[in-house]
Scaffold this motif. Structure first.
Motif, PDB file in Angstrom:
ATOM      1  N   ALA A 297       0.815  -1.214   0.000  1.00 21.50           N
ATOM      2  CA  ALA A 297       0.000   0.000   0.000  1.00 21.50           C
ATOM      3  C   ALA A 297       0.844   1.256   0.000  1.00 21.50           C
ATOM      4  N   SER A 298       2.081   1.187   0.501  1.00 22.92           N
ATOM      5  CA  SER A 298       2.970   2.350   0.535  1.00 22.92           C
ATOM      6  C   SER A 298       4.397   1.891   0.281  1.00 22.92           C
ATOM      7  N   PRO A 299       5.277   2.811  -0.172  1.00 18.22           N
ATOM      8  CA  PRO A 299       6.681   2.414  -0.456  1.00 18.22           C
ATOM      9  C   PRO A 299       7.440   1.963   0.778  1.00 18.22           C
ATOM     10  N   GLU A 300       6.965   2.322   1.964  1.00 11.81           N
ATOM     11  CA  GLU A 300       7.673   1.932   3.190  1.00 11.81           C
ATOM     12  C   GLU A 300       7.271   0.549   3.673  1.00 11.81           C
ATOM     13  N   GLU A 301       6.428  -0.125   2.923  1.00  6.50           N
ATOM     14  CA  GLU A 301       5.942  -1.428   3.348  1.00  6.50           C
ATOM     15  C   GLU A 301       6.281  -2.513   2.327  1.00  6.50           C
ATOM     16  N   THR A 303       4.596  -6.355   1.296  1.00  8.95           N
ATOM     17  CA  THR A 303       3.442  -7.228   1.529  1.00  8.95           C
ATOM     18  C   THR A 303       3.628  -8.530   0.752  1.00  8.95           C
ATOM     19  N   THR A 318       2.063  -7.859   6.210  1.00  9.04           N
ATOM     20  CA  THR A 318       2.491  -6.508   5.826  1.00  9.04           C
ATOM     21  C   THR A 318       3.561  -6.053   6.806  1.00  9.04           C
ATOM     22  N   THR A 320       6.376  -3.193   7.925  1.00  7.93           N
ATOM     23  CA  THR A 320       6.864  -1.824   7.854  1.00  7.93           C
ATOM     24  C   THR A 320       8.379  -1.859   7.984  1.00  7.93           C
ATOM     25  N   GLY A 324      13.241   3.564   5.321  1.00  2.53           N
ATOM     26  CA  GLY A 324      12.247   3.863   4.306  1.00  2.53           C
ATOM     27  C   GLY A 324      12.786   4.111   2.919  1.00  2.53           C
ATOM     28  N   SER A 326      12.954   3.201  -0.297  1.00  2.00           N
ATOM     29  CA  SER A 326      12.286   2.233  -1.162  1.00  2.00           C
ATOM     30  C   SER A 326      13.077   1.927  -2.411  1.00  2.00           C
TER      31      SER A 326
END
Length: 846
Positions: A297-301, A303, A318, A320, A324, A326
């Motif tokens: 869902a976000s570049p810092e994650e 999945t 998921t 974190t 960060g 990415s």
């Protein structure tokens, strides 16, 4: 580092010396054929028998193909192309007589400079290599082709034909049957111009070859839903569709992606499809998992999902990331470690997901930092062609990956969170194996750290997991009916990780009466379909039955059922390992503990009923032995814990004496025995005879009186006949000792009180004897239907009518000679009368 890497195949080590030796023997004229340019050496396939196929470039840019046999550590030159080819795929049959290759005819730069470029980019050949003879063109197309010979599952099966799979990026799979004829030492293809071809499947966009099981997994659309299929190849039965299951993830049709059929690291950029990072893993225990890298869902994650098909649910994780950036994040690497699926993102995390027991997250490793490294493997060009093996496609090296036992033990000692500790305990006891040496090392950790575990009991974990391992080694069918953990649920959060669980459809096996992996998978699926929370043995019924039997014991009701429980206990103790500790340090098995014997026999009976109910195919004799062994091994483990505790605190050949005060070490041992008692009581498991005597003996020596009585009243300490008798014999009647004795006697169970009260020459003890005397008389009177006497013979000085009636009755009974069985107590009716009168006057305040 938790995972240990060891080189299984190193081109520099295993091929380099051989190439140099061959070049020197053949002279400069042949140096281009067997050149020694190791920088160009690449691994292109690993066959089911472990043989490794590799290529290298000669001095004149010739492309050579070789074979390395790990079993014999020998190399063999298979074939040489007098061109610089970009090898796509290569495979050799099990007899090493036929070679299939697929390669690009020229590189992009060469095609740009050619006046007349080749008609097709990719060429697939079938070559006779024993000896080198004919070459047959199988395909000449623009799309890439992967080739793979099918090996018999049974190595002893000799087939006159070889079967070759062609997996095309045009989304189809084809099988070619190749018959050969032998002429002396030569092997030639029979009727090479008319090979039998069969289209296996069309319109696929993902395929994976399972080298060990000789199965082909592929994904295709069915009724607008992506579906996973599996084909099993047989040496004598051709092939069959054996599995079908819809996927719980939506995959776009993005071009063919092959797994374990593509060992190349650098592909022609024109031919690269968008990556589809999905893999299927199987294990010897019947586990089937699908791993897929999902869009976060976000570049810092990050999945990813793991579908445990044998359990009927999937989990989406998921994560974190701690950092960060990415731009560093690349595709995850999924590795098959058999008991675990490793999810690896170099520089960020390493997750080891338990495939056999995936329901509780606490049995998974979620590692970061130094623990999340696999030696020097930091590249994303990793492949898992065989179980517990990793191919580094950048160097051509193959490594075996295993969990380092010593590193895992160190991880256990250093861990501060209960999740890490549980994961380590589970891995040590159920994956590495619960040997006595390993159990001893874990017990040493428990002694030091049990008090710091807040969400689980490590002693319970040791007992249940070790019993599960030992019993399931004998019969794998027990894994569904015996518990592997005392935990019922786990709801603790793991920082930085969110997990969502989804129910999915169980796979459908298309073939019945399978063998090997499919038989075990079928058994797992059947257990998942018929899942019953009562399938695993638990202690609820055992606890209820124990309380009922102990209640019967208080009323002295002897039933046939109770006697059968005691017979079960005899079988357990007779099969129990003779626990001869060094110099008999731990004084266990020195007495008969009725309650523990009863619980031991009851647990055997409950286990028999449970196993008979769920294992109907197992005979009664075998079930009886399994139940006895299970309980016997549980007692053996408790003895092992006690021995290690005794050694650690140096109690030596301990002799119980009431006259001495306990040392500090004895107090520590007393506390550990409390933890053992709490752990076994929570699971209603029996203790070795003598445990309670040893426990209360330490309590008498180490605890102040008020604390001792508090422990007794709350059921932590259990009074035993042996301990009380020693207490009454050793201690004199000082005020302090008298207070201790009185406090103990009034808390004794009636059965023990009758036996030990006569040992103490004290009014309280005499009172106890009198009570027992009267009770025995009344019991005998009720059996004899004794007619009550009139009050004429009563003494006129006694005016308390109930007492007169009792004394009259006792006198009559004694005159008839009914009390010979209690003569040793030196008691008569007059003594009872005096005691009763004294107590009556005190109660009435006279």
């Amino acid at each position: 580092m938790l995972l240990q890497r060891s080189a299984h195949f190193d081109p520099q080590r295993d091929v380099g010396p051989w190439l140099s030796e061959q070049a020197a023997l053949r002279g400069d004229a042949e140096a281009d054929i067997l050149g020694s340019n190791l920088e160009t050496l690449r691994t292109v396939n690993v066959e089911r028998n472990g043989n490794i196929i590799y290529t290298w470039k000669g001095n004149q840019a010739h492309t050579c193909i070789g074979l390395y046999e790990p079993s014999s550590q020998k190399n063999q030159h298979l074939y040489t192309f007098e061109k610089d080819l970009h090898m796509i795929s290569c495979s050799v049959n099990s007899e090493k007589t036929l070679l299939a290759v697929s390669f690009l005819q020229s590189t992009t730069e060469e095609r740009a400079n050619l006046l007349f470029p080749p008609v097709s980019k990719c060429l697939t050949l079938l070559i006779e290599i024993h000896p080198v003879n004919n070459v047959k063109v199988l395909k000449a197309v623009d799309s890439w082709i992967r080739v793979q010979f099918v090996y018999p599952v049974a190595d002893t099966f000799a087939s006159p034909a070889s079967y070759l799979l062609l997996i095309s990026e045009d989304k189809y799979i084809e099988k070619i049957d190749i018959k050969v004829v032998r002429e002396g030492d030569s092997v030639m293809i029979e009727n090479a111009s008319q090979l039998s071809r069969q289209r296996i499947v069309d319109d696929i966009f993902w395929a994976q070859w399972d080298m060990l099981e000789q199965t082909l997994f592929y994904i295709a659309s069915k009724e607008s839903r992506d579906t996973l299929y599996c084909i099993q190849f047989y040496p004598d039965k051709n092939f069959k569709l054996i599995l079908e299951t819809p996927l719980d993830i939506n995959l776009d049709d993005i071009g063919l992606k092959s797994v374990n059929l593509d060992f190349n690291c650098s592909q022609d950029q024109e031919m690269i499809s968008k990556p589809l990072n999905i893999q299927v893993f199987t294990s010897e225990t019947g586990c089937l998992c699908i791993c897929c890298n999902l869009v976060p869902a976000s570049p810092e994650e990050v999945t990813y999902s793991v579908s445990f098909l044998h359990k009927g649910y999937s989990k989406i994780y998921t994560i974190t990331l701690e950092r960060g950036d990415s731009s560093e994040v690349k595709d995850l690497t999924f590795l098959n470690l058999d008991y675990y699926v490793a999810v690896y993102l170099p520089g960020h995390f390493l997750h080891l997901l338990n495939t056999r027991h995936p329901d509780l997250m606490c049995y998974n490793f979620f590692l970061t930092g130094g623990n999340a490294k696999i030696n020097s493997l930091h590249t994303n060009a990793l492949l898992s062609p065989l179980k517990s093996m990793v191919l580094d496609r950048g160097t051509g090296s193959i490594f075996t990956i295993a969990i380092n036992r010593q590193a895992l033990l160190q991880f256990l000692w250093n861990s501060k969170s209960d999740n890490d500790r549980l994961a380590a305990l589970h891995c040590l006891l159920l994956h590495i194996g619960s040997t006595k040496e390993l159990e001893t090392q874990i017990i040493q950790w428990i002694i030091e750290n049990a008090a710091t575990c807040f969400t689980f009991d490590p002693i319970q974990e040791l007992l249940i997991a070790s019993l599960y391992w030992r019993m399931c080694l004998k019969d794998s069918k027990l894994d569904s009916v015996l518990p592997y953990t005392p935990l019922l649920y786990w709801n603790e959060d793991i920082p930085g990780i969110v997990c969502r669980t989804h129910i999915i459809s169980l796979p459908v096996l298309k073939v019945q009466k399978c063998k090997g992996f499919w038989e075990k998978l079928g058994s797992s699926l059947e257990c998942s379909r018929c899942f019953d929370p009562h399938m695993c043995f638990n202690s609820k019924l055992l606890r209820l039955e124990r309380d009922k039997l102990l209640s019967d014991e208080r009323t002295e009701e002897r039933t046939i059922y109770t006697e059968s429980m005691l017979e079960n206990a005899k079988k357990v103790f007779s099969s129990l390992n003779k626990w001869n500790t060094e110099e008999n340090m731990v004084p266990l098995f020195q007495e008969e503990d009725y309650q523990q014997r009863l619980l031991t026999g009851l647990m055997v009976a409950q286990l028999k009923d449970h196993l008979t109910r769920h294992l109907q195919h197992v005979g009664k004799k075998q079930i009886d032995q399994i139940a006895v062994d299970y309980v016997s091994k549980s007692l053996d483990l408790i003895c092992l814990i006690m021995e290690n505790v005794w050694k650690k605190y140096g109690l030596g050949p301990w002799i119980f004496s009431c006259r001495q005060e306990g040392r500090l070490d004895e107090m520590v041992v007393f506390c550990i025995m409390c933890q053992i008692l709490q752990a076994t009581s929570g699971m209603c498991m029996p203790l070795p005879p003598g445990f309670h005597t040893l426990h209360i003996a330490l309590g008498i020596r180490c605890l102040p009186l008020h604390a001792l009585l508090h422990y007794i009243d709350h059921g932590v300490l259990h009074l035993t006949e042996k301990c009380v008798m020693k207490l009454l014999k050793e201690l004199d009647n000082t005020e302090k000792n008298e207070k201790l004795k009185l406090s103990i006697l009034i808390r004794l169970p009636e059965a023990i009180g009758r036996k030990v009260s006569q040992l103490w020459n004290h009014p309280v003890s005499t009172n106890s004897i009198a009570r027992n005397y009267v009770k025995l008389l009344l019991e005998k009177l009720s059996n004899k239907q004794y007619s009550m006497l009139v009050m004429e013979s009563l003494s006129p000085q006694i005016e308390f009518l109930p007492l007169n009636y009792l004394v009259n009755m006792l006198a009559e009974v004694e005159s008839q000679g009914w009390m010979t069985s209690v003569a040793q107590e030196n008691m008569n009716a007059r003594c009872v009368e005096e005691l009763a009168l004294k107590h009556t006057t005190l109660l009435l305040g006279l």
